[in-house]
Every structure is written in C-alpha cells, then in structure tokens.
Motif scaffolding. Structure first.
Motif, PDB file in Angstrom:
ATOM      1  N   SER A 329     -41.212  13.375  11.261  1.00 22.26           N
ATOM      2  CA  SER A 329     -40.688  14.024  10.068  1.00 22.26           C
ATOM      3  C   SER A 329     -41.117  15.476  10.113  1.00 22.26           C
ATOM      4  O   SER A 329     -42.214  15.790  10.592  1.00 22.26           O
ATOM      5  CB  SER A 329     -41.213  13.341   8.810  1.00 22.26           C
ATOM      6  N   PHE A 351     -44.965  15.788  11.055  1.00 18.48           N
ATOM      7  CA  PHE A 351     -45.744  14.620  10.653  1.00 18.48           C
ATOM      8  C   PHE A 351     -45.362  13.432  11.535  1.00 18.48           C
ATOM      9  O   PHE A 351     -44.189  13.068  11.632  1.00 18.48           O
ATOM     10  CB  PHE A 351     -45.472  14.262   9.196  1.00 18.48           C
ATOM     11  N   MET A 386     -52.933  11.781  10.080  1.00 20.61           N
ATOM     12  CA  MET A 386     -52.277  11.137   8.955  1.00 20.61           C
ATOM     13  C   MET A 386     -53.154  10.000   8.434  1.00 20.61           C
ATOM     14  O   MET A 386     -53.794   9.301   9.216  1.00 20.61           O
ATOM     15  CB  MET A 386     -50.911  10.594   9.377  1.00 20.61           C
ATOM     16  N   ILE A 394     -40.378   8.511   8.893  1.00 25.08           N
ATOM     17  CA  ILE A 394     -40.848   8.779   7.532  1.00 25.08           C
ATOM     18  C   ILE A 394     -39.773   9.584   6.807  1.00 25.08           C
ATOM     19  O   ILE A 394     -39.190  10.511   7.372  1.00 25.08           O
ATOM     20  CB  ILE A 394     -42.160   9.585   7.553  1.00 25.08           C
ATOM     21  N   SER A 396     -39.161  12.389   4.177  1.00 29.33           N
ATOM     22  CA  SER A 396     -40.016  13.454   3.639  1.00 29.33           C
ATOM     23  C   SER A 396     -39.222  14.409   2.769  1.00 29.33           C
ATOM     24  O   SER A 396     -38.028  14.639   2.991  1.00 29.33           O
ATOM     25  CB  SER A 396     -40.678  14.234   4.776  1.00 29.33           C
ATOM     26  N   TYR A 406     -43.908  15.152   0.128  1.00 24.89           N
ATOM     27  CA  TYR A 406     -44.022  13.714  -0.101  1.00 24.89           C
ATOM     28  C   TYR A 406     -43.509  12.977   1.130  1.00 24.89           C
ATOM     29  O   TYR A 406     -42.414  13.262   1.626  1.00 24.89           O
ATOM     30  CB  TYR A 406     -43.229  13.296  -1.344  1.00 24.89           C
ATOM     31  N   LEU A 407     -44.307  12.037   1.631  1.00 20.51           N
ATOM     32  CA  LEU A 407     -44.007  11.294   2.851  1.00 20.51           C
ATOM     33  C   LEU A 407     -43.884   9.820   2.489  1.00 20.51           C
ATOM     34  O   LEU A 407     -44.869   9.177   2.102  1.00 20.51           O
ATOM     35  CB  LEU A 407     -45.111  11.512   3.882  1.00 20.51           C
ATOM     36  N   TYR A 426     -48.967  15.650   0.764  1.00 23.49           N
ATOM     37  CA  TYR A 426     -49.582  16.684   1.601  1.00 23.49           C
ATOM     38  C   TYR A 426     -49.365  18.036   0.934  1.00 23.49           C
ATOM     39  O   TYR A 426     -48.273  18.331   0.439  1.00 23.49           O
ATOM     40  CB  TYR A 426     -48.942  16.666   2.984  1.00 23.49           C
TER      41      TYR A 426
END
Length: 543
Positions: A329, A351, A386, A394, A396, A406-407, A426
C-alpha cells in the motif's frame, strides 16, 4: 402521484451591472426506484461552492401543491446543487428519518450570464447500496461495457468523468488473482463513465493490453498510463514498461512521445504525480523484469521519459528500496513531517507488501525534491515495522488535514492467506504509528477504502477467511474540543462503525472503488468465490 423524473429551472446571478441577463441552469432529477415516494412531503435545494456564504447553502424549500421557491445560484467556480427529499416541511437533518433521500449534481462553473448548464441529479435513499442508472426516461440499469475484470485503473478527469482502462479476466479457481498464472485474458479496452448521464461508453482502445498498471492524471488533464502486465503476440503474459497517454478531448490513446518507456517492465507498483509540478510522475515498488529493477524509484516526465533513477551511482545521495515489494500500500503525502507552520516535504510512504522471500513488514518514506529532477531520498528515521508484522493488499486512505493514514485489513501470509482484522493509524506528521482502532469483526484483505466528505472512510467487501465478503463499514472522525468556542484542547476521536451501512448487493474483492463527482461511491469489477468475476457495478449513496 409517482414520478421518476422532475425538471427544475434555476437562475444564476452576478454582481456589478444592473443590465445583466440571468443565466440558466436546468436540472433534471431522476429518482431511484427504491425511493418511497408516498412518504415525501418536501424537497430541499442547496448550493455549495467556493465563496458561497453559509447562509446561501440552504436556498429553497419546494412544497408539493404550492409554488416553488427556486434557488438563485451565484456566479463562480465549482458550484454544486444538492437535492434532499424530506418527510416533513422542516427538512431537519437532526430529526431521524426526516431527510430520506438525496442526490448531488456534478461540480460546474458559471462565470457569465451567457452560460447555460444542463445537469442530471440521481436521487437515491440515504445510506443505500444500489445500481447505477442511465439517467433518461425511463430509467434503466447502467452496465460497464467490460465488467469482468481485475487490475484495471480508474482515473477521475477534470470534468468529472471517470476513465476505466484495461484489466484482466482471471481463471476460475485460480490460486490468486494477481500473478501471471492466474490471468486468462488482458484487455486493451477502455471506457468512460459520465456521472452526469449515468452511462458507460467505450472509447478508443489503448495501444496495447495492460492490467495491474498505473494511470496518473497530469496538469493539462491528460492521463498517463504506465507499465503493467500485457499479452504478447504469441499469447504469453509478460511485464511491460511501455507508456501511453489518454487525451480526454479526443477520447483517444497514443504512445508517449520521446523516450516513452520505463527502464524495466513493472506491474503491481504505485505511481503518483508530484504535486509541486503537476507533470512529473514518481514510479515506485512492484514486480519487474529483471526482479531487482523494482528496487529503484523512477521519475517519469511525459514527453521526455525518465528524468531520475534512484541509483546512487547516477544521483549521489539517492536511495533505492530496502527490499523489492509488490501488493503493498502506498500514499502520496504533500506535507510529510510538517512543522508547526504546517510546512513539510512531499513524500511517498510504502506499507507492507510481499516479495519472493515472503511478507514485507517495513514502512519506508521517500521524500521528493520540489524541483526537477525531483530526486527521492529515503527518510531513514521513517523505517519502522508494521504493528504485529507486515501485510499485503491493505486498503489505505490518507486524510490531509491532520496527516493520518488509515490502513485497513490485508493478508498476513503470501498467496492472499490469513486475512487481518487490524485498522492501524499512522501519522505522516511524525512518521510513526499512532495505534489501532477496534478490530474488524470479519478479517479481510483486498477490500476497498474510499474517502468521503467530512473525513469519513467507506470500507467495502474483501476476501475473508471464509470467502469473499459483502460487508461494509465506516471509519468516522470527530473533532472534540475542551473549549469549542476557542477551539482549544482539540483532538480527533476516531471510531470504526460496523452494522450501520448496508451490505453490498454482490460480494466482491479485488474490485475498484472511486468517489465520483456526484458524491457517490462507484464500485466496479473484482471477483467473488471461486474467482468468478463480478459483472454488475454498484453505487453507495452516503448518509
């Protein structure tokens, strides 16, 4: 009395001369078949846009059987009309069940009295999942020309239309949906969805088939399509580094001029336009041929080709990725690690993901220089792990006002296995994780997360441990202040809300979702159980 179409005429007005002739906006309202018209008492019209005073946001109330107070629309840019259907004459948003349906127009500019704008507004129940409709009388379901696909791209054009390009049909019962062995066919077809008409229409095809590529809109409104998987003349699936450009004026594609290709073929990567420039495109991550080629970050400039390659031997101080990764992501952040004045660096943050060795757990942020050749450098302080290990696929969302990412969900093992229920937060302002929200009731990967108005995130579908899901959810933020009048002691309270949004009409994962110009979420393609493609499109009309 039941009706499916209502036409209204709205006047526009400017200021200055008393000799002007008002411009006109004619708006046709189309009503979803699911709206309960027997409960309607009133319509409420409002207009939004830059420079429109708050007092003009609610313009007029239309009462059945009485003369209509038609709203006047002030001249300006980015105007939008909202129509709400009410069960009382008050149209009170604080009263549960009063406003039962709504629709919004696309955004439009009205700058002179000679302009005439024709709009269609599709009114649906609030917090509702339904089918897109061709906005003509009688209404009929609007269907994509190419519906059974994954790995396509969706790009919103400046006029609000949406370009849907490429994609692959996957084999039934394939192990996954993103590897060469899973792909049955790749299409070169492209189509446009127009929110003002509700119709999908094919345009000229791309210059070659491609899937799991990237498409980026640049400053002049064209769309640059890069890389992906393609099908060669002998029928083999391979990686391509070719680049082509879509012109929204002619609805045609052509190969990019000059050095129009990437250094290596890539798929399953990320690409973002550099905000400070509007034309330079950063290409990062993915699978490549040769495999190590995707370690490097490239900057592609339409018409010129590669202007930066993160090989430190070519550009001292540059840094490649720590490890190859795909199915990661990524988000573009215009103000990474911003200071007290709100100023920060442009950056791309990666990510998770996967590679031949397994799941990638690193988070890496690469800052981007503000001027050409837009050199990228990894922020070594940003390399964190992570929480509870890496994940792939993911969903995101980056929210700009406070810099949170936001994940949502993802898979904790290769091969799209072991879905996660985590929703991590995050902070791009600090380069660190802020914690996690409550867990999803049903773990999932390959879902979509779409940013709506008011910093609300709509989560849809995904692949869970028991199969493909039709579940939806919301992530909702609320700014809470100890002293609301002085805006002191303020903090965001974020909650995951499940069970308050409707289920999808078709379970799907690996699909596309885009927030369209009329304030609805358009969902396309994807697959269901046994990897069968999902053909119908879906709309979510938010609350």
């Amino acid at each position: 009395m039941r009706f499916s179409v209502l036409t209204i005429i709205l006047f526009t007005f400017g200021c200055g001369s008393s000799e002007y002739t008002p411009g006109l906006v004619d708006a046709k309202l189309f009503f979803s078949p699911e709206t309960e018209q027997n409960k309607w008492v009133a319509f409420k019209f409002s207009v939004q846009g830059p420079g429109v005073p708050e007092g003009l946001s609610t313009i007029a109330l239309l009462r059945f059987g009485r003369n209509a107070e038609i709203p006047n629309i002030p001249y300006g840019y980015q105007r939008r009309i909202t129509v709400e259907v009410c069960t009382t004459e008050q149209c009170d948003p604080a009263k549960a069940g009063d406003i039962v349906a709504k629709g919004m127009s696309k955004r439009f500019d009205l700058l002179t009295s000679s302009e005439h704008e024709s709009l269609n507004i599709f009114v649906m129940p609030r917090n509702f999942v339904g089918r897109p409709m061709a906005l003509e009388n009688p209404l009929s379901e609007s269907k994509p020309a190419v519906s059974d696909r994954v790995g396509a791209t969706v790009t919103t054009l400046f006029d609000g239309r949406i370009l849907i390009a490429g994609g692959a049909k996957i084999k039934k019962d394939s192990a996954t949906w993103f590897n060469e062995a899973d792909i049955e066919t790749i299409t070169k077809e492209a189509e446009i969805y127009d929110p003002n008409t509700g119709k999908f229409e094919l345009v000229s095809p791309m210059t070659e088939p491609r899937a799991f590529h990237q498409a980026v809109r640049v400053r002049d409104g064209r769309v640059v399509l890069l890389g992906g998987f393609t099908r060669t003349s002998d029928g083999a699936i391979s990686l391509t580094g070719s680049v082509e450009v879509f012109d929204p004026k002619s609805n045609t594609f052509q190969k990019d001029t000059g050095q129009g290709k990437l250094p290596v073929g890539r798929a399953l990567f990320s690409a973002f336009v550099v905000e400070s420039d509007g034309n330079a495109i950063v290409v990062i991550g993915g699978r490549s041929s040769p495999p190590q080629g995707a370690l490097y970050v490239d900057v592609y400039f339409p018409g010129a080709g590669i202007i930066f390659h993160s090989d430190p031997n070519m550009f001292p101080g540059s840094t490649p990725l720590k490890a190859v990764r795909w199915n990661h992501s990524a988000v573009f952040v215009p103000d990474y690690k911003r200071d007290i004045d709100g100023k920060g660096s442009q950056a791309i943050i990666l990510f998770g993901g996967e590679n031949d060795q397994g799941i990638v757990s690193d988070v890496e942020a690469f800052t981007i220089a503000p001027t050409s050749p837009f050199q990228t450098i990894r922020d070594e302080l940003s390399v964190v792990q992570m929480p509870q290990g890496g994940r792939t696929h993911i969903a995101s969302v980056y929210i700009r006002p406070h810099g949170y990412v936001y994940l949502v969900g993802g898979f904790q093992e290769k091969g799209a296995k072991n879905p996660s229920s985590r929703v991590d937060v995050y902070s791009a302002a600090s380069g660190q994780f802020k914690g996690a929200l409550q867990s999803l009731t049903m773990p999932r990967g390959a879902a979509t997360a779409t940013l709506l108005d008011n910093n609300i995130i709509f989560i849809a579908g995904g692949l869970g441990s028991q199969g493909v899901l039709d579940e939806t959810a919301l992530v909702m933020e609320q700014l809470v202040c100890q002293d609301p009048q002085k805006m002191e002691g303020c903090a965001y309270q974020v909650t995951l809300r499940e069970g308050i949004t409707p289920k999808l009409l078709d379970s799907r994962a690996g699909h596309l979702a885009v927030y369209d110009a009329t304030g609805k979420v358009l969902m396309l393609g994807g697959f269901t159980n046994d990897r069968t493609g999902v053909r119908p499109a879906l709309f979510y009309n938010p609350d």
